[in-house]
Design a protein around this motif. Structure first.
Motif, PDB file in Angstrom:
ATOM      1  N   UNK A  94       1.865  13.773  -2.583  1.00 18.01           N
ATOM      2  CA  UNK A  94       1.914  13.156  -1.258  1.00 18.01           C
ATOM      3  C   UNK A  94       0.481  12.937  -0.778  1.00 18.01           C
ATOM      4  N   UNK A  95       0.199  11.753  -0.257  1.00 16.50           N
ATOM      5  CA  UNK A  95      -1.121  11.487   0.299  1.00 16.50           C
ATOM      6  C   UNK A  95      -1.106  11.792   1.788  1.00 16.50           C
ATOM      7  N   UNK A  96      -2.098  12.545   2.254  1.00 15.34           N
ATOM      8  CA  UNK A  96      -2.158  12.997   3.639  1.00 15.34           C
ATOM      9  C   UNK A  96      -3.011  12.061   4.488  1.00 15.34           C
ATOM     10  N   UNK A  97      -2.931  12.243   5.788  1.00 13.98           N
ATOM     11  CA  UNK A  97      -3.643  11.367   6.712  1.00 13.98           C
ATOM     12  C   UNK A  97      -5.158  11.432   6.539  1.00 13.98           C
TER      13      UNK A  97
ATOM     14  N   UNK B  12      -4.622   4.062  -5.641  1.00 13.56           N
ATOM     15  CA  UNK B  12      -5.735   3.128  -5.451  1.00 13.56           C
ATOM     16  C   UNK B  12      -5.265   1.678  -5.446  1.00 13.56           C
ATOM     17  N   UNK B  13      -4.267   1.369  -6.271  1.00 14.10           N
ATOM     18  CA  UNK B  13      -3.833  -0.024  -6.396  1.00 14.10           C
ATOM     19  C   UNK B  13      -2.723  -0.396  -5.424  1.00 14.10           C
ATOM     20  N   UNK B  14      -2.033   0.612  -4.873  1.00 12.67           N
ATOM     21  CA  UNK B  14      -0.994   0.354  -3.864  1.00 12.67           C
ATOM     22  C   UNK B  14      -1.362   1.157  -2.625  1.00 12.67           C
ATOM     23  N   UNK B  15      -2.171   0.547  -1.786  1.00 12.30           N
ATOM     24  CA  UNK B  15      -2.767   1.286  -0.676  1.00 12.30           C
ATOM     25  C   UNK B  15      -1.742   1.758   0.344  1.00 12.30           C
ATOM     26  N   UNK B  16      -0.553   1.122   0.384  1.00 16.23           N
ATOM     27  CA  UNK B  16       0.482   1.559   1.327  1.00 16.23           C
ATOM     28  C   UNK B  16       1.245   2.772   0.836  1.00 16.23           C
ATOM     29  N   UNK B  17       1.069   3.153  -0.425  1.00 19.86           N
ATOM     30  CA  UNK B  17       1.817   4.275  -0.995  1.00 19.86           C
ATOM     31  C   UNK B  17       1.383   5.598  -0.371  1.00 19.86           C
ATOM     32  N   UNK B  18       2.355   6.429  -0.038  1.00 17.37           N
ATOM     33  CA  UNK B  18       2.065   7.759   0.495  1.00 17.37           C
ATOM     34  C   UNK B  18       2.685   8.860  -0.360  1.00 17.37           C
ATOM     35  N   UNK B  19       3.493   8.485  -1.344  1.00 21.55           N
ATOM     36  CA  UNK B  19       4.139   9.485  -2.203  1.00 21.55           C
ATOM     37  C   UNK B  19       4.359   8.891  -3.583  1.00 21.55           C
TER      38      UNK B  19
ATOM     39  N   UNK C  89      -6.524   3.122 -16.163  1.00 23.56           N
ATOM     40  CA  UNK C  89      -6.962   1.747 -16.334  1.00 23.56           C
ATOM     41  C   UNK C  89      -5.772   0.823 -16.558  1.00 23.56           C
ATOM     42  N   UNK C  90      -4.778   1.295 -17.322  1.00 20.58           N
ATOM     43  CA  UNK C  90      -3.590   0.486 -17.582  1.00 20.58           C
ATOM     44  C   UNK C  90      -2.816   0.227 -16.296  1.00 20.58           C
ATOM     45  N   UNK C  91      -2.703   1.234 -15.447  1.00 26.61           N
ATOM     46  CA  UNK C  91      -1.987   1.063 -14.180  1.00 26.61           C
ATOM     47  C   UNK C  91      -2.781   0.176 -13.229  1.00 26.61           C
ATOM     48  N   UNK C  92      -4.087   0.360 -13.187  1.00 21.35           N
ATOM     49  CA  UNK C  92      -4.905  -0.506 -12.325  1.00 21.35           C
ATOM     50  C   UNK C  92      -4.838  -1.951 -12.792  1.00 21.35           C
ATOM     51  N   UNK C  93      -4.628  -2.141 -14.089  1.00 20.28           N
ATOM     52  CA  UNK C  93      -4.512  -3.484 -14.625  1.00 20.28           C
ATOM     53  C   UNK C  93      -3.301  -4.241 -14.098  1.00 20.28           C
ATOM     54  N   UNK C  94      -2.330  -3.521 -13.536  1.00 19.93           N
ATOM     55  CA  UNK C  94      -1.157  -4.152 -12.941  1.00 19.93           C
ATOM     56  C   UNK C  94      -1.452  -4.687 -11.540  1.00 19.93           C
ATOM     57  N   UNK C  95      -2.638  -4.362 -11.024  1.00 23.91           N
ATOM     58  CA  UNK C  95      -3.140  -4.908  -9.752  1.00 23.91           C
ATOM     59  C   UNK C  95      -2.213  -4.653  -8.569  1.00 23.91           C
ATOM     60  N   UNK C  96      -1.514  -3.522  -8.589  1.00 23.01           N
ATOM     61  CA  UNK C  96      -0.691  -3.148  -7.445  1.00 23.01           C
ATOM     62  C   UNK C  96       0.585  -3.944  -7.295  1.00 23.01           C
ATOM     63  N   UNK C  97       0.937  -4.744  -8.302  1.00 25.44           N
ATOM     64  CA  UNK C  97       2.141  -5.581  -8.172  1.00 25.44           C
ATOM     65  C   UNK C  97       3.434  -4.790  -8.305  1.00 25.44           C
ATOM     66  N   UNK C  98       3.367  -3.614  -8.911  1.00 28.94           N
ATOM     67  CA  UNK C  98       4.574  -2.840  -9.199  1.00 28.94           C
ATOM     68  C   UNK C  98       4.547  -1.487  -8.490  1.00 28.94           C
TER      69      UNK C  98
END
Length: 230
Positions: free
Chosen positions: A33-36, A84-91, A144-153
């Protein structure tokens, strides 16, 4: 009860639910979980999700350094990359759920759309799912592989390993992970039976009605950076 205490207990509650239903065996899987303040709460390494202690959950600062609790999971790189690639993600929920892992090993899988649109709730909760090639557990190269998806998924399937799903809440990430697993089970049951999937028009209706944003792939006509539903 402080907000952090509540979140620690929430991690334990959902972890136990996932474990008791056989969705991640032994000491497999992890939750964060990402905190405030930019820091995280994350499950410890070699910890069973069914027997978590709220006080021993790892507390990391915004730089990923351990502040308190047990040593964190070795899967920190994949969590970091998805945050990092999905900035709205909190969990984020990562499991070794049987049917999703099985699907990840099949030769016909499209890495841009692991599963076809079998049900509306798969699209509404998990969106499209990308396949990431095999990496050793804990290998920083997976980031790197996940960042390569550019937050689309919001949902990613690690080959021969398991799903990783991000959500704006822990409940949402858990529900999406469960939907992904159930859809993988359906796919295996229907494989080679030529099932009737949702048509492009039916998918577009879901996109329009629920405000979904799906990566472009052969089954979903829309393009975007993830999914949301109301």
């Amino acid at each position: 009860m402080s907000e952090e205490t509540r979140l620690r207990e929430e991690i334990c509650r959902y972890g136990r639910s996932l474990f008791e239903r056989g969705l991640t065996p032994g000491s497999s899987g992890n939750i964060s979980l990402r905190l405030d303040d930019g820091g995280w709460l994350v499950t410890p390494t070699n910890a069973s999700l069914g027997f978590l202690d709220p006080a021993r959950i790892s507390r990391l600062d915004a730089g990923g350094r351990l502040i308190s609790g047990d040593k964190p999971t070795k899967e920190i790189p994949l969590h970091t990359a998805l945050y990092d690639s999905r900035t709205e993600a909190r969990a984020i929920v990562h499991l070794h759920s049987t049917h999703a892992v099985a699907v990840s090993m099949l030769p016909e899988i499209d890495p841009k759309a692991v599963l076809p649109p079998l049900t509306p709730y798969y699209l509404m909760r998990a969106g499209a799912t990308a396949l990431v090639p095999y990496f050793r557990p804990g290998d920083p190269a997976v980031a790197d592989a996940i960042r390569g998806l550019a937050g689309r998924y919001a949902s990613v399937l690690l080959a021969n390993h398991g799903p990783v799903v991000a959500g704006t809440t822990l409940e949402g990430a858990v529900f999406a992970t469960e939907e992904l697993e159930e859809t993988a089970k359906l796919y295996l049951l229907l494989r080679n039976l030529n099932p009737r999937t949702l048509s492009p028009d039916q998918v577009q209706d879901l996109v329009s009605h629920f405000g979904l944003t799906l990566p472009e792939h052969r089954n979903c006509p829309s393009e975007g950076d993830g999914h949301r539903h109301g």
